[in-house]
Enzyme design. Structure first.
Site, mmCIF file in Angstrom:
data_model
loop_
_atom_site.group_PDB
_atom_site.id
_atom_site.type_symbol
_atom_site.label_atom_id
_atom_site.label_comp_id
_atom_site.label_asym_id
_atom_site.label_seq_id
_atom_site.Cartn_x
_atom_site.Cartn_y
_atom_site.Cartn_z
ATOM 1 C CG HIS A 1 -6.796 -5.967 151.911
ATOM 2 N ND1 HIS A 1 -6.530 -4.726 152.473
ATOM 3 C CD2 HIS A 1 -6.001 -6.036 150.805
ATOM 4 C CE1 HIS A 1 -5.625 -4.091 151.738
ATOM 5 N NE2 HIS A 1 -5.293 -4.875 150.730
ATOM 6 C CB ILE B 1 -4.148 -3.257 139.063
ATOM 7 C CG1 ILE B 1 -3.106 -3.958 139.941
ATOM 8 C CG2 ILE B 1 -5.542 -3.856 139.296
ATOM 9 C CD1 ILE B 1 -3.274 -3.712 141.423
ATOM 10 C CD GLU C 1 -8.602 -3.277 154.730
ATOM 11 O OE1 GLU C 1 -7.567 -3.956 154.956
ATOM 12 O OE2 GLU C 1 -8.918 -2.922 153.587
ATOM 13 C CG ASP D 1 -10.134 -7.393 148.416
ATOM 14 O OD1 ASP D 1 -10.533 -8.421 149.003
ATOM 15 O OD2 ASP D 1 -8.923 -7.130 148.260
ATOM 16 N NE ARG E 1 -3.205 0.111 149.687
ATOM 17 C CZ ARG E 1 -2.880 -1.016 149.056
ATOM 18 N NH1 ARG E 1 -3.820 -1.711 148.430
ATOM 19 N NH2 ARG E 1 -1.630 -1.444 149.050
#
Length: 333
Positions: A294, A165, A275, A270, A246
């Site tokens: 996310h 990424i 969460e 994100d 993360r």
């Protein structure tokens, strides 16, 4: 040879797996009890393995994980097990990079502020536009509104974690005319367009230079809590943080303080320590924050990429060839 699948998959995916396996026996297991029984003489596993399943395995040589992140997958016995472990890294790079640049461009053009004004039906440029633009001279004077935008071309993009990424983020940054700097625990695979690639202990250098900081690192014991008060103090007051890595990498309390006090200009997030992000969390109220739940990896293109990795690795395993995406289990990536 024998491959087990746990939990079971739909018939379409199962058929593609069987075709890739060729003469290898494929057993789909609908529950852990079945998987624990079938894994005793299995050579390979696609899916999720539990401690009890691993303890029952006598000849397991390969595990294909259906995820990229391993923080909820690994356990001590699995880390120490002799089996080769592969994951899904690489299949999300392009779509997550698109999400990253959506956030970068959002902040660059103040869209995070204009969308709030739209909801309130306010026609109000961000910054002062009082200097008149005439037909004779055009826009020949820099105005306050011009300064309130953060140009992408010529800006420094700092990438934390230069894996699949991070490398794609760097490539797209080059296309936008950005200067790229990066840190990585194994700084030896840089693309030629990166201006500087440093080991992780030079993170402070990256933070001091960057206009946009993108966290593209996985969660590992070394990255948990990597960003806190000290790191935000090292960033420019005009810089923006983007986290699609993360949530555990960033201390949210310290981030909120940095955003509220103007230590940094804004954040596109994100992923989060907790969460879903609780509705009472102060991040929801900050105008210089863009929150997405996310979803950076959401795309119709991902599922096919996922299946291509699975089937290719099954073919390679059955033929005794080198596998894709092999993980160093002790490093979590």
């Amino acid at each position: 040879m024998k491959l087990i699948i746990h939990p079971n998959v739909d018939q379409q995916r199962l058929q593609r797996i069987r075709e890739a396996a060729d003469e290898m026996q494929v057993v789909a297991c609908s529950d852990e009890a079945t998987a624990t029984r079938e894994i005793q003489d299995a050579d390979a596993l696609y899916g999720h393995v539990t401690p009890s399943m691993l303890a029952a395995a006598t000849k397991l040589r390969w595990i294909q994980c259906p995820f990229a992140g391993l923080e909820h997958i690994l356990f001590p016995e699995l880390i120490n097990h002799q089996s080769v472990f592969s994951n899904m890294r690489g299949i999300y790079s392009e779509v997550i990079t698109e999400h990253v640049f959506s956030l970068i461009l959002c902040f660059s053009r103040n869209l995070h502020l204009y969308v709030r004004q739209q909801a309130a039906r306010q026609w109000k440029p961000i910054g002062d536009l009082e200097v008149e633009i005439t037909g004779t001279w055009g826009q020949s004077v820099v105005r306050d509104a011009d300064r309130r935008c953060a140009p992408v071309r010529g800006a420094t993009l700092g990438v934390v974690g230069l894996g699949g990424i991070g490398s794609e983020v760097a490539r797209r940054g080059v296309a936008f005319g950005m200067r790229i700097v990066a840190v990585d625990p194994q700084p030896d695979a840089a693309c030629s367009a990166i201006a500087a690639l440093w080991p992780m202990d030079q993170l402070s250098q990256l933070l001091e230079e960057s206009d946009f900081v993108v966290i593209a690192a996985p969660q590992t014991p070394a990255t948990v809590g990597l960003f806190g008060k000290e790191q935000f103090q090292q960033m420019k007051s005009t810089a923006f943080l983007i986290n699609i890595g993360r949530g555990a990498i960033v201390h949210l309390d310290d981030l909120v303080n940095a955003l509220e006090t103007g230590q940094i200009a804004g954040a596109g997030l994100d992923v989060f320590e907790q969460e879903p992000l609780p509705p009472e969390h102060p991040l929801w109220q900050l105008e210089n924050v863009v929150i997405t739940p996310h979803v950076a990896a959401v795309s119709v293109q991902v599922a096919e990429g996922h299946m291509q990795v699975v089937t290719e690795n099954i073919r390679r395993f059955s033929q005794g060839k080198e596998l894709l995406n092999v993980v160093d289990k002790r490093r979590w990536y």
